[in-house]
Design a protein around this motif. Structure first.
Motif, mmCIF file in Angstrom:
data_model
loop_
_atom_site.group_PDB
_atom_site.id
_atom_site.type_symbol
_atom_site.label_atom_id
_atom_site.label_comp_id
_atom_site.label_asym_id
_atom_site.label_seq_id
_atom_site.Cartn_x
_atom_site.Cartn_y
_atom_site.Cartn_z
ATOM 1 N N THR A 82 0.981 -1.199 0.149
ATOM 2 C CA THR A 82 -0.115 0.190 -0.033
ATOM 3 C C THR A 82 0.842 1.328 -0.139
ATOM 4 N N LEU A 83 0.413 2.034 -0.897
ATOM 5 C CA LEU A 83 1.422 3.484 -0.995
ATOM 6 C C LEU A 83 0.492 4.574 -0.443
ATOM 7 N N GLN A 84 0.856 5.218 0.442
ATOM 8 C CA GLN A 84 0.217 6.205 0.910
ATOM 9 C C GLN A 84 0.876 7.750 0.815
ATOM 10 N N GLN A 121 -1.775 15.935 -3.230
ATOM 11 C CA GLN A 121 -1.180 16.280 -4.500
ATOM 12 C C GLN A 121 -0.527 15.203 -4.895
ATOM 13 N N LEU A 122 -0.082 14.401 -4.012
ATOM 14 C CA LEU A 122 0.706 13.085 -4.448
ATOM 15 C C LEU A 122 -0.161 11.777 -4.765
ATOM 16 N N SER A 123 -1.450 11.923 -4.586
ATOM 17 C CA SER A 123 -2.261 10.769 -4.398
ATOM 18 C C SER A 123 -2.545 10.325 -6.000
ATOM 19 N N PRO A 124 -2.974 11.065 -7.029
ATOM 20 C CA PRO A 124 -2.875 10.417 -8.548
ATOM 21 C C PRO A 124 -1.589 9.752 -8.785
ATOM 22 N N VAL A 128 1.566 4.795 -9.855
ATOM 23 C CA VAL A 128 2.709 3.942 -9.584
ATOM 24 C C VAL A 128 2.215 2.532 -8.944
ATOM 25 N N SER A 129 1.181 2.506 -8.387
ATOM 26 C CA SER A 129 0.729 1.480 -7.747
ATOM 27 C C SER A 129 0.278 0.354 -8.982
ATOM 28 N N ILE A 130 -0.500 0.966 -9.622
ATOM 29 C CA ILE A 130 -1.140 0.261 -10.766
ATOM 30 C C ILE A 130 -0.222 -0.334 -11.781
#
Ligand code: BES
Ligand code: MG
Ligand code: ZN
Length: 489
Positions: A3-5, A156-159, A164-166
Motif C-alpha cells: 500500500t502506497l500512501q 497532490q501526491l495521490s494521483p 505507480v501502484s497500478i
C-alpha cells in the motif's frame, strides 16, 4: 501487495520508522535532519554514516520514531535510476530489521520534479519475492506492507501514487507469471488467465484454439507447437478507452511457455531458464491490464501467440517447409529459432485483421541480444522514426533501457532459402538479433512497426537494485509509458 500512501509529517508517531534519503553533501553540512525529528537526532550518533550509495544506517529507539538513513551518494550523481535504487535500499533495510511499515521523507533535491515518483517506484518494485514453492516460510525474508511518503501536500501526491501502484503491481504480476513453473504457465493456463484478467478489467478477449488456428492457416504457429502435448492458442485482447476513435495500437508478445530448442535441442547451461520465453507475452498481458485499470483514454490490442517448443516424435524438423498465415513459405533452418515463427503469424494476423495504427512486438528472441547488450539493455529495431523516438523517450522515463539496432535492407539477402521463400536461420550465424528482426519484417506490409528483443533484460542472473534475480517484469512500464503517450485519443 504494497500500500502506497502520502501523509503529512505531523502524523508520525513514536512507534514509526522514518526513512531519510540523504546525499553526501547533506551529511557533510549536517543539513539532512528534518526539523520535526531534531530531538531524535540529538540522542543518536550518525557520524559513521557517509551516505554512500547502497548503504544505510539504522537506529531503533524506544519512545521515539526509529530512524533509517539511506545514502544517495553525491548530489551530482543523482538520476531517476539512482533514486529508484536508493529506494530499494529502504526495502532491503526494512526486511533486515523486520519493519513492515515505513515512512519516507521525500528529499528536496533540485535534480528532478519527479523525486517522489522515482522513490515510490523503487520501493514498489524492490518489494518482491517469489516464494510460492517455499514450504518453510520462516526462511523467506519479510516484505513491506505499507510505505507512506511524507509530504506537505499529500493530496497532490495521490494521483501519482495511484498510477505507480497500478503500473508497478502489474510489473510484479508479470514477474510472477514469468517465474511460474510450466505446469502452471503453459498455453492452456495462460489463455485462461487472459480471460480472467480481461473479465476483471473490462477488456474484450478472444482466445483462438488449435481448430481456429488451423482454419486461419497459421502454419508457423502450428509447426512450432506440434511437438507439444499443449495445443497452441492465440489470444487477442482489445481495450477501448477511446470508443469514439477507431485507431488502436497493437502489442504483440512472444509466448513460448518453454523453449527446449526442439530437435535442435538446447544444451545444459542454456535450457534451465527457458520458461522465461513467454516474458514478451506476460509483458503485453499486464501492460493492457495496467492501461485498463488506469482507464487511459486510448485503444489498445494485445495479441499473444502461445506454444511450447518441445522435442518429441511429433516435433517439427530442420529442413521442413511451412506456409505462414500471409502465404509465404518458410524453410526451417533451426527449430530453436521458433519465436520468429510464431510471431510471424501473429504479426501478419494483427496487421491484416486488426488494422492498428502501429504494431510493437516484444520477445525473448535471440541469445545474440545478450551477447550485444548483456542483461542491462534491450535491443529495438524499427524503420519508423516517430515510433523510435516515442519508444526511446518511454525508455528514458522508465529506466527500462533500450538501444536501437539497424534494419538495413541488405540483411534480407541473408535469409533467402534454396527451397522456400525465406529461411528462419541462415547457414552463417552473424548479426543474430538483426537477422531475427529482418525475418519478422517479412510479415509486416506497411504498418509502422517496431520489434523489442528482451532476451537479456527479462531475466536476471543476479539481483540488481530494484530488480530481483530471475524474472524482472521488463516491458510493462516501458510499454505502458509508450502507449500512454503515443496512443490515439
Ligand atoms: N528463446 C531463445 C532466445 C533466448 C536465449 C532467450 C537466451 C533468453 C535467453 C530463442 O528462441 C532462441 O533459441 N534463439 C536462438 C536463435 C538461433 C537458433 C538463430 C539463439 O539465440 O540461439
Ligand atoms: Mg529457441
Ligand atoms: Zn525461444
Amino acid at each position: 501487495m504494497l500500500t502506497l500512501q502520502a501523509k503529512k509529517f505531523e502524523t508520525i508517531s513514536s512507534s514509526d520508522t522514518v526513512a531519510i534519503l540523504c546525499t553526501q553533501e547533506q551529511i557533510d553540512s549536517n543539513s539532512f535532519i528534518p526539523q520535526p525529528l531534531s530531538d531524535v537526532f540529538a540522542i543518536i550518533n550518525t557520524k559513521t554514516f557517509k551516505a554512500k550509495p547502497n548503504t544505510y544506517f539504522f537506529a531503533a529507539l524506544k519512545d521515539k520514531p526509529s530512524i533509517l538513513l539511506v545514502g544517495l551518494g553525491s548530489h551530482k550523481d543523482i538520476t531517476p535510476e539512482s533514486l529508484r535504487n536508493a529506494a530499494s535500499v529502504i526495502v532491503g533495510a526494512c526486511s533486515d530489521k523486520s519493519v513492515s511499515e515505513v515512512h519516507i521523507v521525500v528529499p528536496e533535491i533540485n535534480v528532478t520534479n519527479d523525486t517522489a515518483r522515482y522513490i515510490a517506484e523503487g520501493v514498489y518494485l524492490a518489494n518482491y519475492a517469489f516464494n510460492r514453492y517455499k514450504t518453510q516460510k520462516e526462511e523467506t525474508s519479510p516484505l513491506l506492507e505499507k510505505a507512506i511518503l511524507l509530504s506537505d501536500n499529500p493530496g497532490q501526491l495521490s494521483p501519482l501514487l495511484k498510477e505507480v501502484s497500478i503500473v508497478c503491481s502489474n510489473t510484479l504480476l508479470c514477474r510472477d507469471l514469468v517465474n511460474e513453473i510450466t505446469e502452471n504457465a503453459n498455453p492452456l493456463t495462460i489463455a485462461k488467465l487472459a480471460k480472467k484478467i480481461a473479465a476483471q478489467s473490462k477488456i474484450k478477449c478472444t482466445v483462438y484454439n488449435k481448430k481456429d488456428i488451423e482454419k486461419m492457416k497459421m502454419g508457423l504457429l502450428l509447426a512450432v507447437s506440434q511437438g507439444s502435448m499443449y495445443p497452441p492458442h492465440l489470444i487477442v485482447m482489445h481495450y477501448k478507452g477511446a470508443p469514439s476513435k477507431k485507431d488502436s495500437i497493437a502489442l504483440v508478445g512472444k509466448g513460448i511457455t518453454f523453449d527446449t530448442g526442439g530437435i535442435n535441442l538446447k544444451p545444459s547451461g542454456h535450457i534451465e531458464t527457458m520458461r522465461t520465453d513467454m516474458a514478451g507475452a506476460a509483458a503485453c498481458l499486464y501492460t493492457i491490464n495496467a492501461i485498463a485499470q488506469m482507464k487511459l483514454p486510448i485503444n489498445v490490442y494485445t495479441v499473444i501467440p502461445l506454444a511450447e517448443n518441445m522435442i518429441s516424435h511429433t516435433a517439427y524438423k530442420p529442413g521442413d517447409v511451412f506456409t505462414a498465415y500471409n502465404g509465404k513459405t518458410v524453410e526451417i533452418g533451426n527449430t530453436d529459432a521458433e519465436g520468429r515463427l510464431i510471431l510471424a503469424d501473429a504479426l501478419s494476423f494483427t496487421e491484416k485483421k486488426l488494422k492498428p495504427k502501429a504494431i510493437i512486438d516484444i520477445a525473448t528472441l535471440t541469445g545474440a541480444c545478450i551477447v550485444s547488450f548483456g542483461e542491462i539493455v534491450a535491443a529495438y529495431l524499427t524503420s519508423d522514426e516517430s515510433l523510435s523516438t516515442a519508444l526511446f523517450n518511454a525508455s528514458e522515463t522508465t529506466g527500462e533501457k533500450i538501444w536501437r539496432m539497424p534494419l538495413y535492407k541488405e540483411y534480407n539477402e541473408e535469409i533467402k532459402s534454396d527451397i522456400a521463400d525465406i529461411v528462419n536461420v541462415p547457414a552463417v550465424r552473424n548479426a543474430g538479433t538483426i537477422i531475427g528482426a529482418t525475418f519478422l519484417k517479412n510479415f509486416i506490409e506497411n504498418t509502422p512497426w517496431a520489434h523489442i528483443d528482451i532476451a537479456g533484460t527479462s531475466w536476471y542472473s543476479k539481483n540488481r537494485g530494484y530488480n530481483p534475480k530471475n524474472a524482472t517484469g521488463f516491458g510493462v512500464r516501458l510499454l505502458y509509458e509508450f502507449v500512454k503517450n503515443f496512443g490515439v485519443r
